[in-house]
Scaffold this motif. Sequence first.
Motif, short mmCIF file in Angstrom:
data_model
loop_
_atom_site.label_atom_id
_atom_site.label_comp_id
_atom_site.label_asym_id
_atom_site.label_seq_id
_atom_site.Cartn_x
_atom_site.Cartn_y
_atom_site.Cartn_z
N HIS A 252 0.84 -1.19 0.00
CA HIS A 252 0.00 0.00 0.00
C HIS A 252 0.88 1.25 0.00
N VAL A 253 0.69 2.09 -1.02
CA VAL A 253 1.56 3.23 -1.26
C VAL A 253 0.72 4.45 -1.62
N GLU A 254 1.39 5.59 -1.70
CA GLU A 254 0.74 6.78 -2.23
C GLU A 254 0.89 6.78 -3.74
N ILE A 255 -0.22 6.96 -4.44
CA ILE A 255 -0.21 7.09 -5.90
C ILE A 255 -0.80 8.45 -6.23
N ARG A 256 0.00 9.32 -6.79
CA ARG A 256 -0.44 10.70 -7.04
C ARG A 256 -0.17 11.05 -8.50
N ASP A 257 -0.72 12.16 -8.94
CA ASP A 257 -0.47 12.63 -10.30
C ASP A 257 0.99 13.08 -10.43
N SER A 258 1.58 12.74 -11.56
CA SER A 258 2.92 13.24 -11.87
C SER A 258 2.79 14.48 -12.74
N ASP A 259 3.92 14.99 -13.21
CA ASP A 259 3.92 16.15 -14.09
C ASP A 259 3.88 15.73 -15.56
N PHE A 260 3.65 14.44 -15.82
CA PHE A 260 3.72 13.93 -17.18
C PHE A 260 2.36 13.43 -17.63
N THR A 261 2.14 13.48 -18.93
CA THR A 261 0.89 12.99 -19.53
C THR A 261 1.22 12.09 -20.70
N ASP A 262 0.25 11.25 -21.08
CA ASP A 262 0.45 10.42 -22.26
C ASP A 262 -0.01 11.17 -23.50
N GLY A 263 0.02 10.50 -24.65
CA GLY A 263 -0.32 11.16 -25.91
C GLY A 263 -1.76 11.60 -26.00
N SER A 264 -2.63 11.03 -25.15
CA SER A 264 -4.05 11.40 -25.15
C SER A 264 -4.37 12.46 -24.11
N GLY A 265 -3.32 12.92 -23.40
CA GLY A 265 -3.53 13.93 -22.39
C GLY A 265 -3.86 13.41 -21.01
#
Length: 324
Positions: A252-265
Amino acid sequence: MGASRTARRARTATVLSAALLLPPLLTGGCTPDDGRKPRERVESGSYFTGLEARGGPVLGVKIDNAAPARPQTGLERADIVYVERVEAGLSRLLAVYAAHKPERVGPVRSARETDLALLEQFGRPALAFSGGQSDLLPLIDEAPLFPVPHGEADDAYVRGTARPAPHNLFVRPGKALAAAPDADSPRDIGFRFGAPPRGGRATTERTVRYPAASFGFTWDATAKRWLVSFDGSPAGTAAGGRLSAATVVVQHVEIRDSDFTDGSGNVSPFTETVGAGKAEVLRGGRSYPARWERESAGDGTEFTDADGERLRFARGPVWVVFTE
């Protein structure tokens, strides 16, 4: 977003630089010069599976887990399989090889920011992958690993004909490691193996769910393995077998948004594997509550029981599933 990305890069660079200054593996009776607690002596056998051969050098492969990519090739020969959440609630796998090098592994897909800190505990391993977000590629080049991407080591990769791209790219581990001759051999990453601990709870099935994916593990007492399922269906291999693990860790970990996106945004999640938290260790048809702790990206992850004692895994392949 730009200021945040700059700050993230600065933090990543600091962590990567600090890891290069860490002392070598310590064994029982030694005292670190930097004040950190000494590591206990590791029993003979693989640091990754507890089996006899330590093997080496270490190769990480980023593997596709979308439905068109299944069944995967060579995944059953991995020492460790890390399960990560990616964009849109889907999943990808990071397989670590040392003792065995299959002829082919894949399908190979792009790397993620999570992989960099996760792989740092292995020293300077090789990493086979196929591209990544453009802003992430410089961080991969700066990380303490040997990148072997498709496009720069073309003889290490082959395209299959049975599936459409991008689900048909495979790496040849021998060729990939030839392109990274200085990749490190296995070292202590915190796992311990041996007799089962006391207690635990009888468990024959465990499912971990992501927003758009699920992973099931069913205990097979005859094979003495946890049989793997993807999205409710048995996870097979290209050779016709069944994926399985001797030990499954639900971390069990923290999963947060990064500063990166995929090709679909879609925003790429970042899984925090440095720190501490709860875990469940599945072995021998039982589930054991545990605590995980990893002090820095250069350190391995220790798993302990309620008494603070190291929780030992069953010998054999280990699957680690990151979840919130």
